[in-house]
Motif scaffolding. Structure first.
Motif, PDB file in Angstrom:
ATOM      1  N   ALA A  62       0.821  -1.214   0.000  1.00  0.00           N
ATOM      2  CA  ALA A  62       0.000   0.000   0.000  1.00  0.00           C
ATOM      3  C   ALA A  62       0.855   1.264   0.000  1.00  0.00           C
ATOM      4  CB  ALA A  62      -0.932  -0.006   1.217  1.00  0.00           C
ATOM      5  N   ARG A  63       2.038   1.190   0.614  1.00  0.00           N
ATOM      6  CA  ARG A  63       2.844   2.408   0.799  1.00  0.00           C
ATOM      7  C   ARG A  63       3.212   3.097  -0.527  1.00  0.00           C
ATOM      8  NH1 ARG A  63       5.349   3.894   5.114  1.00  0.00           N
ATOM      9  NH2 ARG A  63       5.190   1.811   6.015  1.00  0.00           N
ATOM     10  N   PRO A  64       3.793   2.375  -1.511  1.00  0.00           N
ATOM     11  CA  PRO A  64       4.138   3.078  -2.765  1.00  0.00           C
ATOM     12  C   PRO A  64       2.906   3.579  -3.517  1.00  0.00           C
ATOM     13  CG  PRO A  64       4.521   0.712  -2.967  1.00  0.00           C
ATOM     14  CD  PRO A  64       4.257   0.979  -1.534  1.00  0.00           C
ATOM     15  N   LEU A  65       1.780   2.890  -3.383  1.00  0.00           N
ATOM     16  CA  LEU A  65       0.567   3.378  -4.048  1.00  0.00           C
ATOM     17  C   LEU A  65       0.117   4.697  -3.421  1.00  0.00           C
ATOM     18  CD1 LEU A  65      -1.507   0.079  -4.463  1.00  0.00           C
ATOM     19  CD2 LEU A  65      -0.225   1.337  -6.205  1.00  0.00           C
ATOM     20  N   LEU A  66       0.236   4.786  -2.101  1.00  0.00           N
ATOM     21  CA  LEU A  66      -0.133   6.035  -1.428  1.00  0.00           C
ATOM     22  C   LEU A  66       0.784   7.166  -1.878  1.00  0.00           C
ATOM     23  CD1 LEU A  66      -1.719   7.572   0.793  1.00  0.00           C
ATOM     24  CD2 LEU A  66       0.087   6.886   2.387  1.00  0.00           C
TER      25      LEU A  66
ATOM     26  N   SER B   7       0.637  12.444  -7.732  1.00  0.00           N
ATOM     27  CA  SER B   7      -0.123  12.720  -8.959  1.00  0.00           C
ATOM     28  C   SER B   7      -1.514  13.293  -8.690  1.00  0.00           C
ATOM     29  CB  SER B   7      -0.265  11.437  -9.769  1.00  0.00           C
ATOM     30  OG  SER B   7      -1.208  10.552  -9.168  1.00  0.00           O
ATOM     31  N   LEU B   8      -2.144  12.880  -7.602  1.00  0.00           N
ATOM     32  CA  LEU B   8      -3.540  13.202  -7.274  1.00  0.00           C
ATOM     33  C   LEU B   8      -4.501  12.758  -8.376  1.00  0.00           C
ATOM     34  CD1 LEU B   8      -3.569  16.665  -5.455  1.00  0.00           C
ATOM     35  CD2 LEU B   8      -4.058  14.419  -4.494  1.00  0.00           C
ATOM     36  N   ALA B   9      -4.055  11.844  -9.237  1.00  0.00           N
ATOM     37  CA  ALA B   9      -4.948  11.309 -10.269  1.00  0.00           C
ATOM     38  C   ALA B   9      -6.048  10.491  -9.597  1.00  0.00           C
ATOM     39  CB  ALA B   9      -4.159  10.429 -11.242  1.00  0.00           C
ATOM     40  N   PRO B  10      -7.307  10.688  -9.997  1.00  0.00           N
ATOM     41  CA  PRO B  10      -8.410   9.991  -9.307  1.00  0.00           C
ATOM     42  C   PRO B  10      -8.227   8.480  -9.225  1.00  0.00           C
ATOM     43  CG  PRO B  10      -9.269  11.680 -10.760  1.00  0.00           C
ATOM     44  CD  PRO B  10      -7.799  11.610 -11.026  1.00  0.00           C
ATOM     45  N   GLY B  11      -7.768   7.853 -10.317  1.00  0.00           N
ATOM     46  CA  GLY B  11      -7.593   6.403 -10.310  1.00  0.00           C
ATOM     47  C   GLY B  11      -6.508   5.969  -9.340  1.00  0.00           C
TER      48      GLY B  11
ATOM     49  N   VAL C 235      -5.500   7.669  -6.663  1.00  0.00           N
ATOM     50  CA  VAL C 235      -5.980   7.915  -5.301  1.00  0.00           C
ATOM     51  C   VAL C 235      -6.919   6.792  -4.866  1.00  0.00           C
ATOM     52  CG1 VAL C 235      -7.345   9.459  -3.842  1.00  0.00           C
ATOM     53  CG2 VAL C 235      -5.691  10.413  -5.464  1.00  0.00           C
ATOM     54  N   ALA C 236      -7.794   6.369  -5.776  1.00  0.00           N
ATOM     55  CA  ALA C 236      -8.716   5.276  -5.446  1.00  0.00           C
ATOM     56  C   ALA C 236      -7.961   3.975  -5.192  1.00  0.00           C
ATOM     57  CB  ALA C 236      -9.728   5.094  -6.575  1.00  0.00           C
ATOM     58  N   ALA C 237      -6.921   3.708  -5.996  1.00  0.00           N
ATOM     59  CA  ALA C 237      -6.126   2.486  -5.805  1.00  0.00           C
ATOM     60  C   ALA C 237      -5.419   2.502  -4.450  1.00  0.00           C
ATOM     61  CB  ALA C 237      -5.105   2.349  -6.934  1.00  0.00           C
TER      62      ALA C 237
END
Length: 329
Positions: free
Chosen positions: A248-252, A258-262, A264-266
């Motif tokens: 989860a850490r690198p995805l966060l 980026s603040l890209a919606p996809g 952020v949701a991931a």
């Protein structure tokens, strides 16, 4: 794109970690759940002194500029400590007011939010209907699907949550009309992304706190004359929990950059599920003692699921990720 915190960002997170470790946050959480907000507000005041809330507002109104990576790193520490109150909502309200670009509204509300003198809760289109801690927040903002930003004057009766320190209420639907139109809708959309990102950060911190406490317990609790942490089945369960959090850490971090919606949701989906899995591991390895009121562990156990579902349930986040992928060229 840099996927590691800078030295300055790491120093800020360490500062928050030390401050919260010395603040007896568990006592503040218990008081907050009982309706006494004084200890929690004292923690908030110390957090504001670090500049935490200033990271969600522009410099013209006392902020440090919108800095999502720094703020996300700080919210990991808030989740690790279990800080009570509408911290996500206060930061998201500051983002909304900054993005809206209404100078009069910004001057009216942002300085107090940035300085930690006031707090806010809010509801946004696409989010849940309930306002968090409306009884404790200074301001109750609502944005309707039609793009009306209102300062609600009241909220309905408080409703219980799985986490006693999360107090929910329905806004009354009225109140002062602050702004309306497409600019409100656009600012609310940005604020919702920030709220989802910061909740993901809280999830990661909560999961790490649960894992750390469970590891310590596994070293101390003995069975058949040996620590239970020496059993292979326990090792595997703890290792799986650690892997979930580490994925989860690198995805966060990518989402904060980026603040890209996809993205952020991931991040929210992965961190929320990892925190919930950490709670299940903690509950299983502690046994019944894990959820007793006297053990601080219960404070984090009861946060994991509400945080997983706040500002985007797992199914909502999966749908957002798929929509983003389908739109990609």
């Amino acid at each position: 794109m840099r996927f590691l915190p800078t030295e300055e960002q790491s120093d800020f997170a360490r500062t928050l970690h030390g401050l919260l470790a010395a603040s007896d946050v568990p006592a503040a959480v218990r008081a907050w759940g009982a309706g006494d907000h004084t200890p929690g507000r004292a923690v908030w005041a110390r957090l504001a002194d670090t500049g935490l809330f200033a990271l969600a507002a522009d410099e013209a109104h006392g902020g440090l500029g919108l800095m999502p990576p720094e703020l996300a790193g700080g919210f990991v520490e808030l989740g690790r400590a279990g800080v009570p109150g509408p911290v996500v909502e206060t930061a998201a309200a500051a983002v909304l007011l900054t993005r809206l670009g209404d100078e009069a509204l910004a001057k009216r509300f942002l300085p107090g939010l940035v300085a930690g003198e006031t707090s806010a809760t809010l509801t946004l289109p696409g989010g849940g209907p309930y306002a968090l801690d409306a009884d404790a927040a200074t301001h109750l903002f609502t944005v309707s699907p039609a793009g009306e930003l209102r300062l609600a004057s009241a909220a309905g009766p408080l409703r219980t949550s799985l986490d006693p320190a999360r107090r929910l209420a329905l806004p009354d639907g009225g109140g002062e009309l602050l702004a309306t139109g497409p600019a409100v809708t656009a600012a609310a959309r940005d604020a919702a992304h920030w709220a989802r990102l910061l909740t993901a950060a809280q999830c990661l911190g909560t999961g790490e706190a649960l894992l750390a406490r469970t590891v310590e317990y596994a070293k101390q609790r003995t069975q058949f004359g040996t620590a239970i942490g020496g059993f292979q089945a326990v090792k595997h369960r703890l290792a799986d929990t650690l892997l979930g959090l580490e994925f989860a850490r690198p995805l966060l971090w990518a989402a904060a950059l980026s603040l890209a919606p996809g993205e952020v949701a991931a991040a929210k989906l992965t961190a929320g599920e990892a925190a919930y899995a950490a709670a299940m591991t903690a509950l299983q390895l502690h046994g019944a003692v894990g959820y007793t009121e006297e053990l601080d562990l219960s404070l984090w156990l009861r946060k994991a699921r509400p945080l997983r579902d706040a500002w985007g349930s797992p199914s909502q986040c999966r749908a957002a990720v798929l929509q983003e992928r389908l739109r990609a060229p």
